[in-house]
Write a protein that holds these residues in place. Structure first.
Motif, mmCIF file in Angstrom:
data_model
loop_
_atom_site.group_PDB
_atom_site.id
_atom_site.type_symbol
_atom_site.label_atom_id
_atom_site.label_comp_id
_atom_site.label_asym_id
_atom_site.label_seq_id
_atom_site.Cartn_x
_atom_site.Cartn_y
_atom_site.Cartn_z
ATOM 1 N N ARG A 1 0.888 -1.201 0.084
ATOM 2 C CA ARG A 1 -0.013 0.145 0.065
ATOM 3 C C ARG A 1 0.878 1.300 0.075
ATOM 4 O O ARG A 1 0.686 2.217 -0.687
ATOM 5 C CB ARG A 1 -0.935 0.005 1.231
ATOM 6 C CG ARG A 1 -2.057 -1.043 1.090
ATOM 7 C CD ARG A 1 -2.726 -1.172 2.321
ATOM 8 N NE ARG A 1 -3.249 0.196 2.910
ATOM 9 C CZ ARG A 1 -3.570 0.345 4.190
ATOM 10 N NH1 ARG A 1 -3.271 -0.610 5.024
ATOM 11 N NH2 ARG A 1 -4.015 1.525 4.693
ATOM 12 N N ILE A 2 1.784 1.279 0.843
ATOM 13 C CA ILE A 2 2.751 2.469 0.892
ATOM 14 C C ILE A 2 3.494 2.655 -0.495
ATOM 15 O O ILE A 2 3.659 3.790 -0.955
ATOM 16 C CB ILE A 2 3.644 2.465 1.968
ATOM 17 C CG1 ILE A 2 4.410 3.904 2.385
ATOM 18 C CG2 ILE A 2 4.888 1.470 1.910
ATOM 19 C CD1 ILE A 2 3.352 4.675 2.785
ATOM 20 N N HIS B 1 -2.873 13.839 -1.711
ATOM 21 C CA HIS B 1 -4.030 13.746 -2.213
ATOM 22 C C HIS B 1 -4.572 12.834 -3.447
ATOM 23 O O HIS B 1 -5.237 12.247 -3.434
ATOM 24 C CB HIS B 1 -4.876 15.247 -2.136
ATOM 25 C CG HIS B 1 -4.482 16.018 -1.042
ATOM 26 N ND1 HIS B 1 -4.625 15.658 0.393
ATOM 27 C CD2 HIS B 1 -3.707 17.242 -0.743
ATOM 28 C CE1 HIS B 1 -4.401 16.646 1.246
ATOM 29 N NE2 HIS B 1 -3.753 17.333 0.454
ATOM 30 N N GLU B 2 -3.766 13.363 -4.464
ATOM 31 C CA GLU B 2 -4.137 12.720 -5.709
ATOM 32 C C GLU B 2 -4.152 11.276 -5.845
ATOM 33 O O GLU B 2 -4.842 10.509 -6.391
ATOM 34 C CB GLU B 2 -3.450 13.344 -6.951
ATOM 35 C CG GLU B 2 -2.132 12.984 -7.120
ATOM 36 C CD GLU B 2 -1.023 13.360 -5.996
ATOM 37 O OE1 GLU B 2 0.178 13.042 -6.131
ATOM 38 O OE2 GLU B 2 -1.505 14.297 -5.121
ATOM 39 N N ARG B 3 -2.760 10.796 -5.033
ATOM 40 C CA ARG B 3 -2.687 9.294 -4.913
ATOM 41 C C ARG B 3 -3.600 8.561 -3.962
ATOM 42 O O ARG B 3 -4.145 7.337 -4.164
ATOM 43 C CB ARG B 3 -1.430 9.096 -4.414
ATOM 44 C CG ARG B 3 -0.005 9.552 -5.435
ATOM 45 C CD ARG B 3 0.163 8.730 -6.505
ATOM 46 N NE ARG B 3 1.218 9.298 -7.292
ATOM 47 C CZ ARG B 3 1.840 8.394 -8.336
ATOM 48 N NH1 ARG B 3 1.339 7.455 -8.446
ATOM 49 N NH2 ARG B 3 2.789 9.031 -9.366
ATOM 50 N N ALA B 4 -4.056 9.354 -2.881
ATOM 51 C CA ALA B 4 -4.741 8.604 -1.995
ATOM 52 C C ALA B 4 -6.236 8.682 -2.623
ATOM 53 O O ALA B 4 -6.699 7.473 -2.323
ATOM 54 C CB ALA B 4 -5.050 9.637 -0.775
ATOM 55 N N ALA B 5 -6.781 9.487 -3.289
ATOM 56 C CA ALA B 5 -7.947 9.682 -4.017
ATOM 57 C C ALA B 5 -7.812 8.334 -4.885
ATOM 58 O O ALA B 5 -8.927 7.551 -5.001
ATOM 59 C CB ALA B 5 -8.364 10.785 -4.840
ATOM 60 N N ALA B 6 -6.982 8.101 -5.730
ATOM 61 C CA ALA B 6 -6.896 6.866 -6.698
ATOM 62 C C ALA B 6 -6.855 5.560 -5.914
ATOM 63 O O ALA B 6 -7.474 4.711 -6.458
ATOM 64 C CB ALA B 6 -5.678 7.105 -7.470
ATOM 65 N N LEU C 1 2.811 5.825 8.582
ATOM 66 C CA LEU C 1 3.378 6.438 7.148
ATOM 67 C C LEU C 1 2.348 6.814 6.166
ATOM 68 O O LEU C 1 2.039 7.819 5.838
ATOM 69 C CB LEU C 1 4.493 5.572 6.516
ATOM 70 C CG LEU C 1 5.790 5.746 7.270
ATOM 71 C CD1 LEU C 1 6.746 4.529 6.962
ATOM 72 C CD2 LEU C 1 6.498 6.887 7.013
ATOM 73 N N LEU C 2 1.391 5.705 6.159
ATOM 74 C CA LEU C 2 0.362 5.683 5.219
ATOM 75 C C LEU C 2 -0.436 6.902 5.491
ATOM 76 O O LEU C 2 -0.989 7.817 4.777
ATOM 77 C CB LEU C 2 -0.685 4.485 5.378
ATOM 78 C CG LEU C 2 -0.091 3.226 4.458
ATOM 79 C CD1 LEU C 2 -0.493 1.879 4.866
ATOM 80 C CD2 LEU C 2 -0.217 3.642 2.896
ATOM 81 N N ALA C 3 -0.989 7.194 6.881
ATOM 82 C CA ALA C 3 -1.828 8.071 7.443
ATOM 83 C C ALA C 3 -1.053 9.579 7.115
ATOM 84 O O ALA C 3 -1.503 10.621 6.492
ATOM 85 C CB ALA C 3 -2.135 8.225 8.918
#
Length: 205
Positions: free
Chosen positions: A31-32, A200-205, A191-193
């Motif tokens: 995930r990271i 933001h753009e990666r988290a949304a994807a 780290l993920l948090a």
């Protein structure tokens, strides 16, 4: 600081402590990597946000690890991670923010070693990222790429030394190993948090 919580993880070191740490954090590791997105094409702005995320995390994390390790293991709390990131940010003309990080709770040597497993392991991947920085962005270790370059050619030897330390300290002690695996998983989650707030753009994807 993130509260302590239990993650599904091996509790026996029959196959080795490092194997248990790897198996217990495989999902978070994937995930990271996907969130940071440094394995493929990326630009200067994205790289700068990644550096800022690492700086906010490391500035607090290094103190927690140093406080949790006994004197004989304090050498692993050394290193120059946050200093290297600060130098990179300065070279790139970017702010070095000190707020916004999520941190795992780290108490005692087993948890500290588990948390260190995450950052020491990331240094291996940093060698690949360092080459991407040079090829894609023209960034060298002396011009904004010091953090991912890390120990350079000595990175492999440092990783072997760390693996030996982990096996010596944790193998055969199922309780300590379970604490280490839990701390490693919580470090990945922290780290993920931290990065989800910045990428933001990666988290949304």
């Amino acid at each position: 600081m993130l509260p302590s919580q239990q993650f599904p993880a091996p509790t026996s070191g029959r196959d080795g402590a490092m194997a248990a740490l790897r198996a217990g954090t495989a999902a978070q590791h994937d995930r990271i990597e996907a969130l940071l997105g440094l394995g493929g094409p990326f630009g200067h702005a994205h790289y700068g946000r990644v550096l800022q995320g690492f700086f906010t995390f490391l500035a607090g994390w290094e103190k927690l690890v140093a406080a949790a390790l006994p004197q004989r293991l304090l050498g692993w709390a050394g290193g120059q991670r946050s200093g290297r990131v600060a130098d990179d940010l300065h070279m790139l003309g970017l702010e070095a923010p000190t707020a916004g990080a999520q941190l795992p709770a780290i108490h005692g040597p087993a948890q500290a070693l588990g948390s260190l497993y995450v950052l020491e392991g990331s240094a291996l991947g940093g060698q690949v990222i360092s080459r991407h920085l040079r090829d894609q962005l023209g960034i060298e270790p002396h011009s904004g790429g010091a953090y991912f370059h890390g120990e350079g050619a000595a990175t492999g030897a440092r990783w072997r030394d760390f693996r030996a330390t982990v096996e010596a300290e944790l193998a055969g002690d199922d309780r300590a190993l379970a604490q280490a695996v839990d701390a490693a998983a919580r470090t990945f989650e922290a780290l993920l948090a931290t990065f989800q707030d910045r990428l933001h753009e990666r988290a949304a994807a």
